[in-house]
Design a protein around this motif. Structure first.
Motif, PDB file in Angstrom:
ATOM      1  N   LYS A 325       0.834  -1.203   0.000  1.00  0.00           N
ATOM      2  CA  LYS A 325       0.000   0.000   0.000  1.00  0.00           C
ATOM      3  C   LYS A 325       0.869   1.254   0.000  1.00  0.00           C
ATOM      4  CE  LYS A 325      -3.839  -2.143  -0.269  1.00  0.00           C
ATOM      5  NZ  LYS A 325      -4.658  -2.028  -1.459  1.00  0.00           N
ATOM      6  N   ASP A 343      -9.740  -3.323   0.787  1.00  0.00           N
ATOM      7  CA  ASP A 343     -10.214  -3.268  -0.602  1.00  0.00           C
ATOM      8  C   ASP A 343     -11.582  -3.916  -0.663  1.00  0.00           C
ATOM      9  OD1 ASP A 343      -7.858  -2.153  -1.371  1.00  0.00           O
ATOM     10  OD2 ASP A 343      -7.176  -3.833  -2.617  1.00  0.00           O
ATOM     11  N   GLU A 352     -11.227  -6.076  -7.700  1.00  0.00           N
ATOM     12  CA  GLU A 352     -11.267  -4.900  -6.813  1.00  0.00           C
ATOM     13  C   GLU A 352     -12.029  -3.746  -7.464  1.00  0.00           C
ATOM     14  OE1 GLU A 352      -7.348  -3.256  -6.021  1.00  0.00           O
ATOM     15  OE2 GLU A 352      -8.274  -1.329  -5.569  1.00  0.00           O
TER      16      GLU A 352
HETATM   17 MG    MG Z   1      -6.022  -0.648  -5.130  1.00  0.00          MG
END
Ligand code: MG
Ligand code: 4AD
Length: 435
Positions: A325, A343, A352
């Motif tokens: 991240k 997510d 996603e």
């Molecule tokens: Mg993402």
């Protein structure tokens, strides 16, 4: 003359009606020209009989080729032989512009349809998708407004990378190097100090070299940011928002959904709560299904597909490894290897659709994350470009959180599209920038 949309004249049999649109199909037999007119709402057949119309109308009807723009009026009659059971017996026909031979015929390659996108957008399928797209935008705004969020407008040309920075399009900004934004998040963060709860609805740009069914180089990004929010509040908000859009579509867009072959049951089930799992649980599940992933691996298209292939509702994947991240995501105090991120994975393997996280709100923590990041990834941030972002941690910082939704990914899932490019009128992809 008052023109009606085709969909509005169905109850008017026996009455005089006027429509305008484009020639969808045409044939001539024994002194009658049959023209099927298309407008945004549907199609209607008109019969033009030589004896019943003036010479100019007759000529226009004969001249009108497929995709010519046309207006006509006459009496609406019930006729079982017509494609919709209704036919206009024409009294006046005016061809506004005669079409050259239309380059799209019944069976065409995907490539040609993309080359001729500006024309293909008139197809029934694309018309219906674009209607849904417009309404998805409306329902998303509606939800955020109802929740007390202000819509703000971020700059799209920037010097600060919102995500990795590796995938940004460079822009020559009066001789300076600048970029097309990959996320409006940093600007949304600045505005919570003024408006508390905000959202942006804008394009984001990704120069990703990925050639997949879910990547666009330019996509529409709904990003919300709120002071005093945490992961739990974010997830509640996301569940309600996604469900709001699905339920509004079901209520208002019945015919369009049906025309696109979307089963109502598919949208009906989209109601809170959504399943929650940790990144670690997701890995375990995937490995049980035959993958051999180890801790720290990211989920690619195939993994995402496998994870939710049999799910009917979206599912949250929480606490991702911090290395996966961006710099602004705080470490999870309960497990320092992971981060305060979540997510949202669409069901049926669509992957996603939302990325969300808490944000580092203390200055020292942010500064050390920048450093850690540089060491871990072997990159160098140009700190000058982030001074303003660090300022937000200098002057009355507060805990806050937010997310970004890829709108085309949501549409792809709702409508069960094979490829994300059909969720946007003029797709920008690695191998395509025209039309
Ligand atoms: Mg993402
Ligand atoms: O996960 P991403 O990269 O997260 C962010 O940009 C955060 N700054 C958002 C935020 O917290 N404000 O992107 C967010 C979403 C993804 O979940 C995906 O739906 C979509 O944006 N997305 C794309 N959609 C189409 N084409 C692409 N190339 C996309 N990249 C991301």
């Amino acid at each position: 003359m008052a023109y009606s949309y085709v969909s509005d004249i169905s109850g008017k049999a026996g009455k005089k009606v006027s429509v305008r649109g484009w020639v969808h199909r045409k044939r001539e037999s024994g002194g009658i020209v049959f023209i099927v007119v298309r407008d945004r709402s549907g199609i209607i057949q008109a019969s033009v009989k030589k004896d019943l119309v003036d010479a100019k109308s007759w000529k226009d009807a004969q001249d009108a080729s497929v995709e010519s723009s046309i207006e006509l009026s006459g009496t609406l009659k019930e006729d079982k032989r017509a494609p919709t059971g209704l036919e206009i017996e024409a009294e006046k026909v005016h061809c506004i512009s005669i079409s050259e031979p239309f380059p799209i015929t019944e069976y065409q390659s995907t490539e040609l349809l993309l080359d001729k996108r500006h024309l293909w957008l008139r197809s029934t399928k694309m018309i219906n998708i674009m209607k849904i797209r417009s309404h998805v935008f409306r329902y998303l705004r509606e939800f955020n407004d109802k929740k007390g969020f202000y819509e703000i407008t971020p700059p799209l040309i920037t010097k600060s990378a919102g995500e990795t920075g590796a995938d940004m399009f460079e822009v020559n900004y009066f001789g300076q190097k600048a970029y097309l934004t990959e996320s409006s998040q940093l600007y949304a963060e600045a505005m919570i100090y003024a408006l508390d709860k905000v959202y942006t609805f804008a394009p984001s740009y990704r120069a990703e070299k990925s050639r997949t069914i879910k990547h666009l180089a330019e996509y529409w990004h709904l990003e919300m940011e709120a002071a005093h929010y945490d992961l739990n509040k974010l997830m509640k908000f996301e569940e309600q928002m996604v469900s709001h859009v699905a339920q509004r579509l079901l209520k208002n867009d019945t015919d369009t959904l049906e025309a696109l072959g979307v089963e109502r049951a598919k949208l009906e089930v989209i109601k809170p709560p959504f399943r929650r799992m940790t990144y670690e649980q997701a890995l375990e599940e995937l490995n049980q299904k035959g993958k051999s992933l180890k801790w720290g691996d990211d989920l690619g298209v195939d993994e995402e597909k496998l994870l939710t292939a049999n799910e009917k509702k979206p599912a949250f994947v929480m606490y991702w490894p911090k290395e996966l991240k961006p710099f602004y995501v705080p470490v999870n105090r309960k497990d320092e290897r992971t981060s305060m991120s979540v997510d949202l994975q669409a069901p049926l393997g669509h992957g996603e659709i939302i990325g969300a996280s808490e944000r580092i709100w203390r200055k020292d923590e942010l500064m050390s994350r920048f450093k850690e990041f540089e060491e871990a990834k072997g990159i160098k941030f140009n700190m000058e470009n982030y001074e303003w972002y660090i300022d937000l941690r200098r002057y009355g910082s507060v805990p806050h959180a937010g997310f970004g939704l890829g709108v085309e990914r949501m549409i792809k899932w709702f409508l069960g599209l094979d490829h994300i490019r059909d969720a946007i009128p003029f797709p920008r992809m690695i191998n395509r920038i025209a039309p």
